[in-house]
Design a protein around this motif. Structure first.
Motif, PDB file in Angstrom:
ATOM      1  N   GLY A  93       0.827  -1.208   0.000  1.00  0.00           N
ATOM      2  CA  GLY A  93       0.000   0.000   0.000  1.00  0.00           C
ATOM      3  C   GLY A  93       0.854   1.248   0.000  1.00  0.00           C
ATOM      4  N   MET A  94       0.242   2.386  -0.394  1.00  0.00           N
ATOM      5  CA  MET A  94       1.027   3.611  -0.457  1.00  0.00           C
ATOM      6  C   MET A  94       0.214   4.801   0.033  1.00  0.00           C
ATOM      7  N   VAL A  95       0.880   5.675   0.786  1.00  0.00           N
ATOM      8  CA  VAL A  95       0.275   6.937   1.219  1.00  0.00           C
ATOM      9  C   VAL A  95       1.134   8.047   0.644  1.00  0.00           C
ATOM     10  N   PHE A  96       0.479   9.062   0.070  1.00  0.00           N
ATOM     11  CA  PHE A  96       1.213  10.062  -0.700  1.00  0.00           C
ATOM     12  C   PHE A  96       1.474  11.334   0.099  1.00  0.00           C
ATOM     13  N   GLN A  97       2.256  12.201  -0.527  1.00  0.00           N
ATOM     14  CA  GLN A  97       2.625  13.448   0.129  1.00  0.00           C
ATOM     15  C   GLN A  97       1.401  14.324   0.377  1.00  0.00           C
ATOM     16  N   GLN A  98       0.619  14.549  -0.685  1.00  0.00           N
ATOM     17  CA  GLN A  98      -0.624  15.293  -0.539  1.00  0.00           C
ATOM     18  C   GLN A  98      -1.729  14.296  -0.226  1.00  0.00           C
ATOM     19  N   PRO A  99      -2.517  14.548   0.813  1.00  0.00           N
ATOM     20  CA  PRO A  99      -3.666  13.667   1.042  1.00  0.00           C
ATOM     21  C   PRO A  99      -4.508  13.625  -0.229  1.00  0.00           C
ATOM     22  N   ASN A 100      -4.818  12.428  -0.712  1.00  0.00           N
ATOM     23  CA  ASN A 100      -5.571  12.355  -1.973  1.00  0.00           C
ATOM     24  C   ASN A 100      -6.814  11.483  -1.850  1.00  0.00           C
ATOM     25  N   PRO A 101      -7.721  11.843  -0.914  1.00  0.00           N
ATOM     26  CA  PRO A 101      -8.965  11.071  -0.854  1.00  0.00           C
ATOM     27  C   PRO A 101      -9.754  11.260  -2.139  1.00  0.00           C
ATOM     28  N   PHE A 102     -10.517  10.233  -2.518  1.00  0.00           N
ATOM     29  CA  PHE A 102     -11.374  10.369  -3.690  1.00  0.00           C
ATOM     30  C   PHE A 102     -12.545  11.272  -3.329  1.00  0.00           C
ATOM     31  N   PRO A 103     -13.078  11.998  -4.306  1.00  0.00           N
ATOM     32  CA  PRO A 103     -14.237  12.858  -4.009  1.00  0.00           C
ATOM     33  C   PRO A 103     -15.499  12.029  -3.802  1.00  0.00           C
ATOM     34  N   LYS A 104     -15.455  11.160  -2.809  1.00  0.00           N
ATOM     35  CA  LYS A 104     -16.589  10.304  -2.481  1.00  0.00           C
ATOM     36  C   LYS A 104     -16.752  10.362  -0.969  1.00  0.00           C
ATOM     37  N   SER A 105     -17.711   9.613  -0.450  1.00  0.00           N
ATOM     38  CA  SER A 105     -17.911   9.608   1.003  1.00  0.00           C
ATOM     39  C   SER A 105     -16.762   8.857   1.674  1.00  0.00           C
ATOM     40  N   ILE A 106     -16.632   9.065   2.991  1.00  0.00           N
ATOM     41  CA  ILE A 106     -15.635   8.346   3.785  1.00  0.00           C
ATOM     42  C   ILE A 106     -15.776   6.838   3.525  1.00  0.00           C
ATOM     43  N   TYR A 107     -17.024   6.384   3.624  1.00  0.00           N
ATOM     44  CA  TYR A 107     -17.292   4.958   3.474  1.00  0.00           C
ATOM     45  C   TYR A 107     -16.804   4.453   2.110  1.00  0.00           C
ATOM     46  N   ASP A 108     -17.173   5.185   1.054  1.00  0.00           N
ATOM     47  CA  ASP A 108     -16.809   4.730  -0.288  1.00  0.00           C
ATOM     48  C   ASP A 108     -15.311   4.799  -0.524  1.00  0.00           C
ATOM     49  N   ASN A 109     -14.639   5.743   0.145  1.00  0.00           N
ATOM     50  CA  ASN A 109     -13.183   5.804   0.040  1.00  0.00           C
ATOM     51  C   ASN A 109     -12.543   4.526   0.574  1.00  0.00           C
ATOM     52  N   ILE A 110     -12.985   4.125   1.771  1.00  0.00           N
ATOM     53  CA  ILE A 110     -12.396   2.932   2.373  1.00  0.00           C
ATOM     54  C   ILE A 110     -12.792   1.690   1.581  1.00  0.00           C
ATOM     55  N   ALA A 111     -14.059   1.655   1.157  1.00  0.00           N
ATOM     56  CA  ALA A 111     -14.557   0.457   0.486  1.00  0.00           C
ATOM     57  C   ALA A 111     -14.051   0.346  -0.947  1.00  0.00           C
ATOM     58  N   TYR A 112     -13.426   1.411  -1.436  1.00  0.00           N
ATOM     59  CA  TYR A 112     -12.977   1.406  -2.837  1.00  0.00           C
ATOM     60  C   TYR A 112     -12.058   0.230  -3.146  1.00  0.00           C
ATOM     61  N   GLY A 113     -11.014   0.078  -2.328  1.00  0.00           N
ATOM     62  CA  GLY A 113     -10.048  -0.997  -2.550  1.00  0.00           C
ATOM     63  C   GLY A 113     -10.679  -2.369  -2.460  1.00  0.00           C
ATOM     64  N   PRO A 114     -11.351  -2.681  -1.336  1.00  0.00           N
ATOM     65  CA  PRO A 114     -11.996  -3.995  -1.217  1.00  0.00           C
ATOM     66  C   PRO A 114     -12.948  -4.277  -2.384  1.00  0.00           C
ATOM     67  N   ARG A 115     -13.717  -3.260  -2.813  1.00  0.00           N
ATOM     68  CA  ARG A 115     -14.636  -3.474  -3.937  1.00  0.00           C
ATOM     69  C   ARG A 115     -13.878  -3.824  -5.207  1.00  0.00           C
TER      70      ARG A 115
END
Lengths: 256, 312
Positions: A93-115
């Protein structure tokens, strides 16, 4: 370079990387131990981020990149032809310099990978979202706002969300590319504490501009200069008693 | 130059200091301000005049000539020169809407996919070769599109489908080609402006390029993509010449896509020269123009709305 702590997870041997004509990494050899924090330090352009990005093959996307040598994770060469890059990135996994959450809800951000990787059931996803957010020490702050857009949270929260998002696909390794450089001191501290907790379960490799951060958080530190590894040692040793003159100059602030 | 009043505080000090803070660019500043203000004034007056002129003529149909609004908007028969003149504009309204909506439906997927290809799949080749080619397409005069439509599209349609080949289908195909560059260019800009971090974040989680495109790239840029489609539709709605050449121009609501029809713009351009200024027929044409103008405003509002949603 000697291995400093327990079992080696990432084995880099005589790695050379070129961006076109530019020789960005020169004969890099190191063993990164598992379940510990390894920090890469060095001045800008020394190749530390480049090396980090070879570990999940993010450099593949930059045209004109050429790689020689070996990078093995858990004994398997990640640049061999049989390797599926997507599966590799799921494990690293990777975390970047600039926070880059997707323009989606918290839930959908986390669920993105598993989905992406085929998990569908709501119950299962709910569970992953909760455990990931708890691991990233974010659950208590956002549990009532899971449907709210991730962009409405602060930079520090967004960065912890990105960590939670990375954890959600159950990786072995977490790469942090200057993950705190865009954050304020308090958020930085939270991320550092979080890294300390996470190292029991994950192997963490972090790039940082901030020597004090490396000194505070990491178990091993690697000092880079002009694409070469100058020194790789236990963090305490490297900062208190550097073997190389250039390391000493850098950590005492004489250049860089 | 005289010291401006703002510098009062400095004036207490010695003369040389005052000079050091003098404003030598006052005239330049004023020339710039006045010039730009004049330019914007010309624009505002022009637009205001057009809106006033079209409205006063277009509304005269109802208030002076006594044609009912419902009769114009809902009437099926357009016979201005008949014994009992009929001013039913519904066939034109229908023609305009159906051609531009169909054109947008055909051009939108094409333009968006082209933009995805140019920005996500082959960025180098896309930027160097494909984008200039598409921009070239935007520069082709509409009469050329109409001519190509007349000599290629119409015969092909005639060969495949029943009828003469002219009609809504031919009109919307020609229009879709015309608005393709608009949609593609706006979509390309939107996709290229997407922060790299978002895509990297998706790749870093193990997403493939397609997964990233349809789960992150397209949903994130959707408002901008729709802006392109609406702008394309608005161009299609206002286009007169090319459509007029291939649609047949009979003032009826057609029973099929391959039957002669007409649009607001073609009705205006064809009839305007044959009417006397101030006559009911002439005013009715202005009413059609007023409908066009109002629709343009609607399109502009929709675009504004989409842009605001995009910024959020």
């Amino acid at each position: 370079m000697q291995s400093v702590a327990s079992q080696t997870l990432i084995d880099i041997h005589k790695l050379n990387l070129y961006y076109g004509q530019f020789h960005a990494l020169k004969d890099v050899t190191m063993d990164i131990p598992e379940k510990a924090i390894t920090a890469f330090i060095g001045p800008s352009g020394c190749g530390k981020s480049t090396l980090l990005r070879t570990l999940n093959r993010m450099n593949d996307m930059i045209p004109g990149t050429r790689i020689e040598g070996k990078v093995a994770i858990g004994g398997a060469d990640i640049y061999s032809k049989e390797v599926d890059v997507e599966t590799l990135r799921k494990k690293v996994g990777m975390v970047f310099q600039q926070p880059n959450p997707f323009p989606k809800s918290i839930y959908d951000n986390i669920a993105y990978g598993p989905r992406l990787h085929g998990i569908r059931g709501k119950q299962k996803l709910d569970e992953i979202v909760e455990t990931s957010l708890r691991s990233a020490a974010l659950w208590d702050e956002v549990k009532d706002y899971l449907k709210r857009s991730a962009l409405s949270f602060s930079g520090g929260q967004q960065q912890r969300l990105c960590i939670a998002r990375a954890i959600a696909v159950n990786p072995d390794i977490l790469l942090m590319d200057e993950a705190t450089s865009a954050l304020d001191p308090i958020s930085t501290l939270k991320i550092e504490e979080l890294a300390q907790e996470l190292k029991d379960k994950y192997t963490i490799v972090m790039v940082t501009h901030n020597m004090h951060q490396a000194a505070r958080v990491s178990n091993q530190t690697v000092f880079f200069l002009n694409g070469e590894v100058v020194e790789f040692a236990e963090t305490e040793k490297l900062f208190s008693n550097p073997r190389d003159q250039r390391t000493e100059d850098y950590i005492s602030g004489r250049f860089g | 130059m005289e010291q401006p009043a703002v510098m009062n505080k400095k004036r207490v000090q010695t003369g040389s200091t005052t000079r050091a803070f003098a404003k030598p660019h006052v005239i330049e500043e004023w020339v710039g301000k006045v010039y730009t203000a004049l330019c914007i004034l010309v624009l505002v007056i022009t637009i205001g005049a057009i809106v006033y002129f079209v409205s006063s003529r277009g509304l005269a149909t109802f208030f002076v000539d006594g044609v009912s609004l419902g009769g114009l908007l809902g009437g099926l028969k357009w016979e201005p020169e008949g014994d009992i003149p009929l001013y039913g504009a519904l066939p034109f309204i229908f023609g305009s809407f159906s051609t531009s909506v169909l054109a947008a439906l055909m051009a939108a997927p094409l333009g968006m996919c082209a933009a995805v290809f140019m920005t996500q799949i082959m960025p180098g080749f896309g930027k160097k070769v494909l984008q200039p080619v598409i921009e070239l397409l935007a520069g082709i005069p509409s009469v050329v599109f109409g001519f190509v439509g007349l000599s290629v599209v119409v015969p092909v349609l005639r060969a495949i489908f029943p009828g003469q080949g002219i009609g809504i289908a031919a009109g919307s195909i020609v229009l879709s080609l015309m608005i393709l560059p608009t949609i593609t260019t706006i979509a390309t800009d939107a996709l290229a402006a997407l922060p790299r971090g978002l895509k990297e974040g998706s790749f870093a989680l193990g997403a493939t390029r397609w997964q990233t495109i349809y789960r992150i790239v397209l949903p994130t840029t959707l408002p901008s993509l729709l802006t392109g489609v609406v702008l394309g539709m608005s161009r299609a709605f206002g286009e007169a010449l090319a459509v007029q050449m291939v649609i047949g121009n009979s003032p009826h609501i057609p029973h099929s896509l391959f039957e002669s029809a007409s649009t607001l713009t073609s009705a205006i351009t064809l009839d305007m020269g044959n009417t006397v200024m101030g006559s009911t027929h002439n005013n009715a044409l202005w009413s059609l123009a007023l409908i066009l103008l109002s629709m343009t405003f609607v399109f502009v509002f929709v675009v504004r709305f989409l842009e605001r949603r995009n910024k959020r």
